[in-house]
Motif scaffolding. Sequence first.
Motif, PDB file in Angstrom:
ATOM      1  N   GLN A   1       0.813  -0.864   0.057  1.00 28.60           N
ATOM      2  CA  GLN A   1      -0.089   0.021   0.692  1.00 28.60           C
ATOM      3  C   GLN A   1       0.959   1.707  -0.314  1.00 28.60           C
ATOM      4  O   GLN A   1       0.224   2.315  -0.694  1.00 28.60           O
ATOM      5  CB  GLN A   1      -0.839   0.060   1.317  1.00 28.60           C
ATOM      6  CG  GLN A   1      -2.013   0.940   1.055  1.00 28.60           C
ATOM      7  CD  GLN A   1      -3.627   0.333   2.420  1.00 28.60           C
ATOM      8  OE1 GLN A   1      -2.840  -0.223   3.428  1.00 28.60           O
ATOM      9  NE2 GLN A   1      -4.636   1.320   2.248  1.00 28.60           N
ATOM     10  N   LEU A   2       1.797   0.990   0.719  1.00 29.13           N
ATOM     11  CA  LEU A   2       3.067   2.513   1.153  1.00 29.13           C
ATOM     12  C   LEU A   2       3.600   2.567  -0.295  1.00 29.13           C
ATOM     13  O   LEU A   2       3.855   3.215  -0.986  1.00 29.13           O
ATOM     14  CB  LEU A   2       3.703   2.399   1.586  1.00 29.13           C
ATOM     15  CG  LEU A   2       3.384   2.007   3.378  1.00 29.13           C
ATOM     16  CD1 LEU A   2       5.161   1.720   4.404  1.00 29.13           C
ATOM     17  CD2 LEU A   2       3.019   3.658   3.678  1.00 29.13           C
ATOM     18  N   ILE A   3       4.188   1.464  -1.008  1.00 25.88           N
ATOM     19  CA  ILE A   3       4.322   1.536  -2.459  1.00 25.88           C
ATOM     20  C   ILE A   3       3.477   2.683  -3.392  1.00 25.88           C
ATOM     21  O   ILE A   3       4.057   3.332  -4.176  1.00 25.88           O
ATOM     22  CB  ILE A   3       5.364   0.434  -3.016  1.00 25.88           C
ATOM     23  CG1 ILE A   3       6.516   0.232  -1.956  1.00 25.88           C
ATOM     24  CG2 ILE A   3       5.463   0.602  -4.076  1.00 25.88           C
ATOM     25  CD1 ILE A   3       7.103  -1.676  -2.209  1.00 25.88           C
ATOM     26  N   ALA A   4       2.068   1.465  -3.825  1.00 27.15           N
ATOM     27  CA  ALA A   4       0.829   1.913  -4.373  1.00 27.15           C
ATOM     28  C   ALA A   4       1.177   3.605  -4.381  1.00 27.15           C
ATOM     29  O   ALA A   4       1.208   4.871  -4.791  1.00 27.15           O
ATOM     30  CB  ALA A   4       0.323   1.298  -4.113  1.00 27.15           C
ATOM     31  N   GLU A   5       1.181   3.787  -3.209  1.00 23.38           N
ATOM     32  CA  GLU A   5       0.629   5.646  -2.894  1.00 23.38           C
ATOM     33  C   GLU A   5       2.294   6.585  -3.624  1.00 23.38           C
ATOM     34  O   GLU A   5       2.198   7.306  -3.829  1.00 23.38           O
ATOM     35  CB  GLU A   5       0.857   5.329  -1.265  1.00 23.38           C
ATOM     36  CG  GLU A   5      -0.640   5.562  -0.119  1.00 23.38           C
ATOM     37  CD  GLU A   5      -1.571   6.057  -1.352  1.00 23.38           C
ATOM     38  OE1 GLU A   5      -1.461   7.879  -1.702  1.00 23.38           O
ATOM     39  OE2 GLU A   5      -3.217   5.624  -1.489  1.00 23.38           O
ATOM     40  N   LEU A   6       3.583   5.650  -2.802  1.00 24.62           N
ATOM     41  CA  LEU A   6       4.541   6.412  -3.431  1.00 24.62           C
ATOM     42  C   LEU A   6       4.314   6.596  -4.992  1.00 24.62           C
ATOM     43  O   LEU A   6       4.683   7.777  -5.429  1.00 24.62           O
ATOM     44  CB  LEU A   6       5.810   5.780  -2.919  1.00 24.62           C
ATOM     45  CG  LEU A   6       6.248   6.297  -1.667  1.00 24.62           C
ATOM     46  CD1 LEU A   6       7.011   4.720  -1.200  1.00 24.62           C
ATOM     47  CD2 LEU A   6       6.581   6.962  -1.235  1.00 24.62           C
ATOM     48  N   ASP A   7       4.211   5.538  -5.431  1.00 25.61           N
ATOM     49  CA  ASP A   7       4.257   5.641  -7.015  1.00 25.61           C
ATOM     50  C   ASP A   7       2.447   6.847  -7.661  1.00 25.61           C
ATOM     51  O   ASP A   7       3.391   7.787  -8.812  1.00 25.61           O
ATOM     52  CB  ASP A   7       3.848   3.846  -7.729  1.00 25.61           C
ATOM     53  CG  ASP A   7       4.357   3.556  -7.590  1.00 25.61           C
ATOM     54  OD1 ASP A   7       5.820   3.628  -7.514  1.00 25.61           O
ATOM     55  OD2 ASP A   7       4.358   2.136  -8.229  1.00 25.61           O
ATOM     56  N   ARG A   8       2.126   5.852  -7.077  1.00 26.01           N
ATOM     57  CA  ARG A   8       0.521   7.721  -7.056  1.00 26.01           C
ATOM     58  C   ARG A   8       0.875   9.091  -6.610  1.00 26.01           C
ATOM     59  O   ARG A   8       0.795   9.738  -7.649  1.00 26.01           O
ATOM     60  CB  ARG A   8       0.149   7.248  -6.128  1.00 26.01           C
ATOM     61  CG  ARG A   8      -1.726   8.303  -6.621  1.00 26.01           C
ATOM     62  CD  ARG A   8      -3.003   7.589  -6.039  1.00 26.01           C
ATOM     63  NE  ARG A   8      -3.072   8.338  -4.797  1.00 26.01           N
ATOM     64  CZ  ARG A   8      -2.482   9.505  -3.917  1.00 26.01           C
ATOM     65  NH1 ARG A   8      -2.857  11.056  -4.746  1.00 26.01           N
ATOM     66  NH2 ARG A   8      -2.327  10.029  -2.791  1.00 26.01           N
ATOM     67  N   ILE A   9       1.609   9.291  -5.635  1.00 24.96           N
ATOM     68  CA  ILE A   9       2.469  10.626  -5.914  1.00 24.96           C
ATOM     69  C   ILE A   9       3.133  10.610  -6.600  1.00 24.96           C
ATOM     70  O   ILE A   9       3.180  12.351  -6.741  1.00 24.96           O
ATOM     71  CB  ILE A   9       2.283  10.596  -4.007  1.00 24.96           C
ATOM     72  CG1 ILE A   9       1.542  11.098  -2.932  1.00 24.96           C
ATOM     73  CG2 ILE A   9       3.430  11.547  -3.659  1.00 24.96           C
ATOM     74  CD1 ILE A   9       1.866  10.232  -1.901  1.00 24.96           C
ATOM     75  N   ASP A  10       4.193   9.940  -7.637  1.00 20.97           N
ATOM     76  CA  ASP A  10       5.138  10.196  -8.466  1.00 20.97           C
ATOM     77  C   ASP A  10       4.819  11.504  -9.879  1.00 20.97           C
ATOM     78  O   ASP A  10       4.701  12.368  -9.971  1.00 20.97           O
ATOM     79  CB  ASP A  10       6.180   9.298  -8.088  1.00 20.97           C
ATOM     80  CG  ASP A  10       6.887   8.914  -7.128  1.00 20.97           C
ATOM     81  OD1 ASP A  10       6.859  10.110  -6.241  1.00 20.97           O
ATOM     82  OD2 ASP A  10       8.025   8.135  -6.668  1.00 20.97           O
TER      83      ASP A  10
END
Length: 119
Positions: A83-92
């Motif tokens: 979930q953290l990785i998905a959020e980082l990808d979305r924020i990027d």
Amino acid sequence: MRIGELAERTGASVRSLRYYEKQGMLSSERSASGQRYYGEDAVSRVVLIRQFFAVGMNSKTIAALLPYIKTNGERCPPEVLRQLIAELDRIDTQADELARARQTLDGMVKATREAMRGD
């Protein structure tokens, strides 16, 4: 500190703080008369919650991630890591889109200023 002071120190509304508590993102102690009291650590927690909301995270995601944001280096479970990785990808992706929009606006401002100098 009482809810009004926490609101003042963080820029969050009292209503938002109550919502954060209802969603399990924030906790308080209650006095005998039912008034909320928050510890000093609530300030940094509310600031973090507001940062997460500002980048488009929803309350369910924030509530799921907050228990794993610690300073003791504890690892989060694999599903939370995903979930953290998905959020980082979305924020990027969002940051890239904002950078492109800023570049377009900057070009428009420069062109307009140059045109105004030529008048």
